[in-house]
Design an enzyme around this catalytic site. Structure first.
Site, short mmCIF file in Angstrom:
data_model
loop_
_atom_site.label_atom_id
_atom_site.label_comp_id
_atom_site.label_asym_id
_atom_site.label_seq_id
_atom_site.Cartn_x
_atom_site.Cartn_y
_atom_site.Cartn_z
N GLY A 1 2.37 4.79 2.14
CA GLY A 1 3.21 3.65 1.80
C GLY A 1 4.48 4.15 1.14
O GLY A 1 4.57 4.25 -0.08
N GLY B 1 7.63 3.03 0.79
CA GLY B 1 8.73 2.13 0.48
C GLY B 1 9.35 2.56 -0.83
O GLY B 1 9.36 3.74 -1.19
N ALA B 2 9.84 1.59 -1.60
CA ALA B 2 10.51 1.92 -2.86
C ALA B 2 9.56 2.59 -3.84
O ALA B 2 9.86 3.64 -4.41
CB ALA B 2 11.10 0.65 -3.47
N GLY C 1 6.37 4.00 -3.43
CA GLY C 1 5.79 5.27 -3.02
C GLY C 1 6.82 6.39 -2.96
O GLY C 1 6.55 7.53 -3.35
N ASN D 1 0.13 -4.20 -5.87
CA ASN D 1 0.16 -5.41 -6.69
C ASN D 1 -1.11 -6.23 -6.55
O ASN D 1 -1.79 -6.19 -5.52
CB ASN D 1 1.35 -6.29 -6.31
CG ASN D 1 2.63 -5.89 -7.02
OD1 ASN D 1 2.60 -5.44 -8.16
ND2 ASN D 1 3.76 -6.05 -6.35
N LYS E 1 -0.32 -7.78 -16.07
CA LYS E 1 0.84 -7.67 -15.17
C LYS E 1 1.04 -8.96 -14.36
O LYS E 1 2.16 -9.33 -14.05
CB LYS E 1 0.70 -6.47 -14.23
CG LYS E 1 2.02 -6.21 -13.48
CD LYS E 1 2.00 -5.00 -12.60
CE LYS E 1 3.38 -4.80 -11.96
NZ LYS E 1 3.40 -3.75 -10.95
N ASN F 1 7.74 -13.28 -9.16
CA ASN F 1 7.66 -13.08 -7.72
C ASN F 1 7.54 -14.42 -7.00
O ASN F 1 8.23 -14.68 -6.01
CB ASN F 1 6.46 -12.20 -7.36
CG ASN F 1 6.75 -10.73 -7.49
OD1 ASN F 1 7.36 -10.12 -6.62
ND2 ASN F 1 6.32 -10.12 -8.59
N SER G 1 9.90 -8.02 -5.86
CA SER G 1 9.57 -7.47 -4.54
C SER G 1 9.21 -8.56 -3.52
O SER G 1 9.55 -8.45 -2.34
CB SER G 1 8.42 -6.46 -4.65
OG SER G 1 7.25 -7.08 -5.18
N GLU H 1 2.76 -11.04 0.07
CA GLU H 1 1.47 -10.57 -0.45
C GLU H 1 0.74 -11.73 -1.14
O GLU H 1 0.48 -11.70 -2.34
CB GLU H 1 1.69 -9.41 -1.42
CG GLU H 1 2.31 -8.18 -0.76
CD GLU H 1 2.49 -7.03 -1.74
OE1 GLU H 1 1.67 -6.10 -1.71
OE2 GLU H 1 3.44 -7.09 -2.53
#
Length: 326
Positions: free
Chosen positions: A7, A9-10, A12, A101, A183, A191, A272, A284
């Protein structure tokens, strides 16, 4: 360590780049970005200083082989790929750390690879992938990690030490489940409402879009600069804290105020899920919103705001109704 990043993306790419810069043998499992990252490497643009690395690149997990540590930063919408992407990377002593997440990711991995291999990490950081192989980081950040359904092991502290040595503030949690809910106090309102800003606030309160789609999302500063949206942020936070407490988790009531105060300092930050929505990518929903709602219902905690938000997000996710930004 030999580390596999699944993964890229930003999230990883950022943590993979930091571990690579620190001298670890770091392998990026890539798809569409493979040629660019293999040719140009990964660039991190950061308030803490820009840097560039050239990690090892692979198109498939068999090219990487068994790792000491697997870092999973996939979107939770891709969890069905666990059984395809991860087994070639797993050996007898491999640790699997998911930075995803929401709830339920560790449990899915445990079913496939055994609970004793699984750790979870929560990343409190502002990251955006601005182009293939380029990630922008703003503000300070930290990671909290722990064992799945167990007290921290010696390897937990070893992995945390590796992140700290690579320049990441990293703490070990004695209760990973509590850390997840802490979190969620931030993730669910910022989100969720960031995306729900695409409709009028009355629709968000009622859980029905109707014809009120305005085609715009809300960054964190917009949510906190409007009294109506801020009130909704606080109400959602209160529901999440009440649910966590009903589950027996020691999440403090002042968590909400701490998160709001921290968020005001971020300026105009797009969460995100908002970015996924703008890019017409699947949201998600299960891990971030629907699973917390399910657990609230089991505990019989009233969550009218979360229930309405989930309905709105499911409708927007299906419709893809966004055209402009504000």
């Amino acid at each position: 360590m030999k580390i596999g990043i699944v993964g890229c993306g930003a999230l990883g790419s950022y943590y993979g780049a930091k571990l690579c810069r620190d001298g670890n043998e770091t392998h990026f499992l890539l798809r569409s970005d493979y040629d660019i990252v293999r040719r140009n490497g990964v660039r991190i643009l950061s308030d803490e200083g820009n840097f560039h690395v050239n990690p090892k690149c692979a198109r498939g997990p068999h090219e990487i082989g068994i790792c000491d540590l697997i870092l999973i930063a996939l979107k939770t919408t891709a969890n069905h790929q666990f059984s395809k992407l991860i087994p070639p990377l797993v050996g007898e002593k491999t640790a699997i750390l998911t930075l995803q997440n929401g709830l339920g990711n560790e449990a899915q991995l445990a079913k496939l690879f055994g609970a004793e291999k699984i750790l979870g990490g929560l990343c409190f950081i502002c990251l955006n992938r601005i182009e293939p192989g380029v990630v922008r980081q703003t503000g300070a950040g930290k990671m909290v990690m722990g064992e799945f359904q167990r007290w921290p092991e010696p390897r937990t502290h070893d992995i945390a030490a590796a992140f700290r040595h690579a320049g990441t503030v990293c703490k070990v949690a004695d209760d990973l489940e509590r850390a997840h809910w802490e979190k969620l106090v931030w993730n669910i309102p910022f989100n969720g409402l960031g995306v729900a800003g695409a409709v009028e606030i009355d629709s968000v309160l009622n859980g029905k879009i109707g014809s009120s789609v305005v085609g715009a999302c809300l960054a964190t500063d917009a949510l906190l600069s409007d009294a109506r949206w801020e009130k909704l942020v606080r109400e959602l936070m209160a529901e999440i804290i009440a649910t966590a407490q009903a589950l027996g988790l020691k999440v403090k009531n002042d968590r909400a105020e701490k998160e709001i105060s921290r968020t005001r300092k971020l300026g105009s930050y797009k969460a995100s899920t908002l970015i996924d929505f703008e890019r017409r990518q699947p949201l998600e929903l299960d891990a971030l919103f629907l699973e917390p709602l399910r657990q609230a219902k089991i505990c019989k905690v009233p969550t009218p705001r979360l229930s309405a938000l989930c309905k709105i997000l499911q409708e927007l996710d299906s419709a893809g109704e966004i055209k402009t930004h504000r």
